[in-house]
Scaffold this active site. Sequence first.
Site, PDB file in Angstrom:
ATOM      1  N   CYS A   1       0.963  -1.324  -0.048  1.00 15.15           N
ATOM      2  CA  CYS A   1      -0.066  -0.161  -0.093  1.00 15.15           C
ATOM      3  C   CYS A   1       0.913   1.329  -0.075  1.00 15.15           C
ATOM      4  CB  CYS A   1      -0.905  -0.186   1.223  1.00 15.15           C
ATOM      5  SG  CYS A   1      -1.913  -1.572   1.220  1.00 15.15           S
TER       6      CYS A   1
HETATM    7  C1  UGA Z   1      -0.874   0.326   5.786  1.00 10.58           C
HETATM    8  C2  UGA Z   1      -1.800   1.258   6.493  1.00 10.58           C
HETATM    9  O1  UGA Z   1      -1.376   1.411   7.892  1.00 10.58           O
HETATM   10  C3  UGA Z   1      -3.237   0.880   6.773  1.00 10.58           C
HETATM   11  O2  UGA Z   1      -4.139   1.824   7.345  1.00 10.58           O
HETATM   12  C4  UGA Z   1      -3.765   0.823   5.319  1.00 10.58           C
HETATM   13  O3  UGA Z   1      -5.134   0.348   5.205  1.00 10.58           O
HETATM   14  C5  UGA Z   1      -2.962  -0.206   4.225  1.00 10.58           C
HETATM   15  O4  UGA Z   1      -1.627   0.295   4.523  1.00 10.58           O
HETATM   16  C6  UGA Z   1      -3.615  -0.305   3.228  1.00 10.58           C
HETATM   17  O5  UGA Z   1      -3.764   1.057   2.289  1.00 10.58           O
HETATM   18  O6  UGA Z   1      -4.337  -1.097   2.782  1.00 10.58           O
HETATM   19  P1  UGA Z   1       0.336  -1.970   5.883  1.00 10.58           P
HETATM   20  O7  UGA Z   1       0.593  -1.887   4.574  1.00 10.58           O
HETATM   21  O8  UGA Z   1      -0.490  -3.393   6.230  1.00 10.58           O
HETATM   22  O9  UGA Z   1      -1.037  -1.085   6.156  1.00 10.58           O
HETATM   23  O10 UGA Z   1       1.330  -1.829   7.047  1.00 10.58           O
HETATM   24  P2  UGA Z   1       1.502  -0.852   8.164  1.00 10.58           P
HETATM   25  O11 UGA Z   1       1.683  -1.647   9.346  1.00 10.58           O
HETATM   26  O12 UGA Z   1       1.050   0.266   7.988  1.00 10.58           O
HETATM   27  O13 UGA Z   1       3.332  -0.822   7.827  1.00 10.58           O
HETATM   28  C7  UGA Z   1       3.862  -0.520   6.528  1.00 10.58           C
HETATM   29  C8  UGA Z   1       5.499  -0.321   6.589  1.00 10.58           C
HETATM   30  O14 UGA Z   1       5.954   0.692   7.336  1.00 10.58           O
HETATM   31  C9  UGA Z   1       6.055  -1.426   7.057  1.00 10.58           C
HETATM   32  O15 UGA Z   1       7.045  -1.830   6.169  1.00 10.58           O
HETATM   33  C10 UGA Z   1       6.596  -1.156   8.572  1.00 10.58           C
HETATM   34  O16 UGA Z   1       7.907  -1.939   8.991  1.00 10.58           O
HETATM   35  C11 UGA Z   1       6.856   0.322   8.119  1.00 10.58           C
HETATM   36  N1  UGA Z   1       6.851   1.105   9.367  1.00 10.58           N
HETATM   37  C12 UGA Z   1       5.822   1.428  10.092  1.00 10.58           C
HETATM   38  C13 UGA Z   1       8.167   1.799   9.646  1.00 10.58           C
HETATM   39  O17 UGA Z   1       9.315   1.600   9.090  1.00 10.58           O
HETATM   40  N2  UGA Z   1       8.303   2.654  10.761  1.00 10.58           N
HETATM   41  C14 UGA Z   1       6.956   2.732  11.670  1.00 10.58           C
HETATM   42  O18 UGA Z   1       7.042   3.605  12.583  1.00 10.58           O
HETATM   43  C15 UGA Z   1       5.983   2.107  11.084  1.00 10.58           C
END
Ligand code: UGA
Length: 436
Positions: free
Chosen positions: A262
Amino acid sequence: MVGLGYVGLVTAVTLAKKGNEVTCYDIDAAKLDMVARGDSPISEKGLEEELKAVLAAGKLSIVRSLADAVNDSEVVFICVGTPSKPDGSIDLSGIISVAQELGETLRVSDEHRTVVVKSSVVPGTTDKRICPVLEESSGKKCGDGFGVCVNPEFLREGSALEDGLHPDRIVIGLMNSEEGVVMQGLYDSFDCPKVVVDTKTAEMIKYVSNALLATKISFANEIANICDKLGIDVDNVMGAVGLDSRLNPKFLRAGLGFGGSCFPKDVSALAAVGREVGYEPKLLDAVLKLNDWQPTRAIQILKEEVGTLSGKRITILGLAFKPGTDDMRGSRAIPIIASLLDEGAKVIGFDPLASDNARKLFPDIDYAASVSEALEGSDACIIQTDDVIFAELDIKEFKVLGSGLVIDGRRVLAHKRGELESLGIIYRGIGVPKRA
Ligand code: UGA
């Protein structure tokens, strides 16, 4: 529910659990077979149990044609994928072909149905691209014979069911008030704010939510890279910054960058929309550029500590884009492994869920069945996901590493740094000051 990917399946189970009768259809017959048996095609906490429960309760059923799915229903959710094209814009071919077939079904029906666009589509898509196809193929006018609305999803992989059942907010984009009544009724039992806007605003909210979260991460990573040069611990900085009541500490964790299906796709799509309407999106481009660069930081640290990588054996702990999923899409492990292979290193990977998917991308690297097997005979290791199993490891396991180097790409072992160092292990991380 048309399309049983991540969003469709979780939404179907969530709405069925709330007591609705949900009928599911997907063009992939094998996926329908799996779901009908109660087997989840995706690895998602709690989903398979809840799927089995709603099937047994008769609240969720599978049909083999889109017409059957539509004929049974008052509300039809379109949940098909909108993948990225090379220029960052989204590929609408799947959603347009569903709209075409859906319209043909609406043509021969007298009932009023609400068509809900749940797939992520850029602002204006529902009005300008989807509605005209529905109108043409149904021979009816949008808002008269059938209604259309936009209802974006905000599910996170790994906690999708929980997010589906307890959302922070529900966004409903309307073309007319009749659909508003239907959607408010559907979501009545969800205890959260319901934001009712027009369709293109609802579409925009989805992209802006993801773009702002991705921007927070790239911002934290930029600060981490500067902190690295200054010998400052970025967590101490972001921890204090996040306490400002105008900000919040979430998504300010520095590391190897964001992955997933996403954030990279949605930020690119929003930037492409900006370009299309004649605006050069400077900030969104920078968010992506930094994210593309961020894995390079791990390779730099590796070279600083172990010198040339040719012939070295490097362990990657965590292959998926984040813990709790087998999803490799956008994983930062991909550019890291590719760089290591380019440098002539040998790579061994470990992931509790994603090794089979990683093998499809990198068939020639080694895969271990456990962390200890992954570390055995290796020179150094990079922790790529913040999986709790890495945080809880017996740190003596790392003593087998040839160079003794652990690069903590997600700060999972920061609390054990002293202990690691007392064992002679070199602990390095993104935004973690190097010991003098
Ligand atoms: C993300 C959004 O958080 C959801 O709200 C949204 O619905 C979804 O995309 C979508 O559009 O379908 P997701 O892709 O499951 O959800 O993943 P996240 O938990 O948001 O993490 C994304 C990435 O960011 C991961 O690689 C994680 O390691 C990284 N991340 C997250 C960081 O590097 N630092 C942070 O502080 C948080």
